[in-house]
Design a protein around this motif. Structure first.
Motif, PDB file in Angstrom:
ATOM      1  N   HIS A 107      72.836  43.623  31.355  1.00  0.00           N
ATOM      2  CA  HIS A 107      74.062  42.865  31.215  1.00  0.00           C
ATOM      3  C   HIS A 107      74.140  41.274  31.862  1.00  0.00           C
ATOM      4  CE1 HIS A 107      78.471  42.532  32.336  1.00  0.00           C
ATOM      5  NE2 HIS A 107      78.680  42.620  30.919  1.00  0.00           N
ATOM      6  N   ASP A 108      73.351  40.773  32.689  1.00  0.00           N
ATOM      7  CA  ASP A 108      73.607  40.212  34.003  1.00  0.00           C
ATOM      8  C   ASP A 108      72.935  39.084  32.982  1.00  0.00           C
ATOM      9  OD1 ASP A 108      75.204  41.148  35.777  1.00  0.00           O
ATOM     10  OD2 ASP A 108      73.380  40.750  37.197  1.00  0.00           O
ATOM     11  N   LEU A 109      71.577  39.229  32.671  1.00  0.00           N
ATOM     12  CA  LEU A 109      70.106  38.746  31.562  1.00  0.00           C
ATOM     13  C   LEU A 109      71.645  37.443  30.519  1.00  0.00           C
ATOM     14  CD1 LEU A 109      68.332  37.592  30.765  1.00  0.00           C
ATOM     15  CD2 LEU A 109      67.762  39.387  29.513  1.00  0.00           C
ATOM     16  N   LEU A 110      71.602  38.747  30.107  1.00  0.00           N
ATOM     17  CA  LEU A 110      72.815  38.885  28.215  1.00  0.00           C
ATOM     18  C   LEU A 110      74.016  37.122  28.852  1.00  0.00           C
ATOM     19  CD1 LEU A 110      73.039  41.679  26.440  1.00  0.00           C
ATOM     20  CD2 LEU A 110      71.918  39.722  26.799  1.00  0.00           C
ATOM     21  N   ALA A 111      74.772  37.729  29.617  1.00  0.00           N
ATOM     22  CA  ALA A 111      76.242  37.224  30.161  1.00  0.00           C
ATOM     23  C   ALA A 111      75.540  35.179  30.323  1.00  0.00           C
ATOM     24  CB  ALA A 111      76.599  37.750  31.024  1.00  0.00           C
ATOM     25  N   ARG A 112      74.056  35.424  32.021  1.00  0.00           N
ATOM     26  CA  ARG A 112      73.588  33.917  31.787  1.00  0.00           C
ATOM     27  C   ARG A 112      73.186  33.120  30.523  1.00  0.00           C
ATOM     28  NH1 ARG A 112      70.453  37.364  35.601  1.00  0.00           N
ATOM     29  NH2 ARG A 112      68.779  37.096  34.204  1.00  0.00           N
ATOM     30  N   ARG A 113      72.877  33.863  29.658  1.00  0.00           N
ATOM     31  CA  ARG A 113      72.900  32.962  28.536  1.00  0.00           C
ATOM     32  C   ARG A 113      73.554  33.206  27.649  1.00  0.00           C
ATOM     33  NH1 ARG A 113      67.337  31.862  29.123  1.00  0.00           N
ATOM     34  NH2 ARG A 113      68.199  30.905  26.981  1.00  0.00           N
TER      35      ARG A 113
END
Length: 205
Positions: A107-113
Motif C-alpha cells: 500500500h505504501d509503495l503504490l501510494a509513493r509511486r
C-alpha cells in the motif's frame, strides 16, 4: 469455410468448434451448407487462436472476454483491465502477521509511486503474497529495493501501454494486452536472466 481455413490456417473442425462455442459469429447463410464470411470473421478467428495458443486461456475465459469485446457499453479502459486479469496469476496470501505487513508495505509503495490501489485485483493479491513470503524467509535485502523493482516495472508498463495504440480497435487492443502480457512476461524474464549473467560476470570475474 474452406476459404477461412485457407486464409487463417485454422483447421475447419476448429473453426466449427469456435463458432459452436460462441467465440466466432456464424456466417451469413447463402444456401444449403454454404455461408459468407467477412474480414471480421478472419480477425476474430485469429484473435481467438492467439488467446488459446499464446495466452493459454480456456474456452470459458475466452467466451467471457469476447462478450466484453462485443459489449459497446463497456469502456475501453475497463475492457483492457478485464483482458489483463485473464492473464494475471492470482494467489491469495496466507493470513497472518506477514500478510498484514506485506499489505501495508505494498500500500505504501503504490501510494509513493502514485499508482492506483486495487485491493481486489489478482495482481495486488499475488504481490501481497510474494512480499509476505520474502519477509517470512528473511529476504529483507529484496524488500529494501522494492522501489527499484517498481521503477523498472513502471518503465516496462509505459512501453506496453504505448503498444496498444488506438483503443477504438477493441479486438487489436485486447490481443496486444493478452498476448503482450503473457508472452512479454516470458520475454522480460529471459532478458533479465541474460542481463544477470552479464552483470554477474562484470562484478565477479
Amino acid at each position: 469455410m474452406a476459404e477461412l481455413n485457407e486464409t487463417t490456417g485454422i483447421p475447419i473442425p476448429t473453426i466449427k468448434y469456435y463458432i459452436r462455442e460462441g467465440l466466432v459469429a456464424p456466417g451469413q447463410p447463402t444456401g444449403r451448407n454454404q455461408a459468407d464470411y467477412t474480414e471480421e470473421h478472419v480477425r476474430r478467428l485469429k484473435l481467438v487462436r492467439a488467446m488459446v495458443e499464446y495466452g493459454g486461456l480456456s474456452i470459458a475465459v475466452i467466451r467471457d472476454l469476447i462478450a466484453q469485446v462485443d459489449n459497446p457499453e463497456l469502456e475501453a479502459f475497463d475492457l483492457l483491465g478485464a483482458a489483463q486479469k485473464t492473464v494475471t496469476q492470482a494467489k491469495d496470501p496466507r493470513p497472518g502477521p506477514y500478510k498484514d505487513g506485506a499489505e501495508r508495505r505494498l500500500h505504501d509503495l503504490l501510494a509513493r509511486r502514485g499508482w492506483r490501489i486495487r485491493t481486489g485485483d489478482p495482481a495486488y493479491r499475488t504481490a501481497v503474497g510474494v512480499l509476505a513470503a520474502l519477509d517470512e524467509v528473511g529476504r529483507q535485502d529484496m524488500l529494501d529495493v522494492l522501489d527499484d523493482y517498481a521503477e523498472a516495472a513502471e518503465r516496462i508498463a509505459e512501453i506496453d501501454v504505448g503498444l496498444i495504440g488506438d483503443v477504438r480497435d477493441r479486438e487489436r487492443a485486447v490481443e496486444i494486452v493478452v498476448i503482450g502480457t503473457s508472452v512479454g512476461d516470458t520475454l522480460i524474464a529471459t532478458l533479465r536472466r541474460l542481463a544477470q549473467a552479464t552483470v554477474g560476470e562484470r562484478l565477479y570475474t
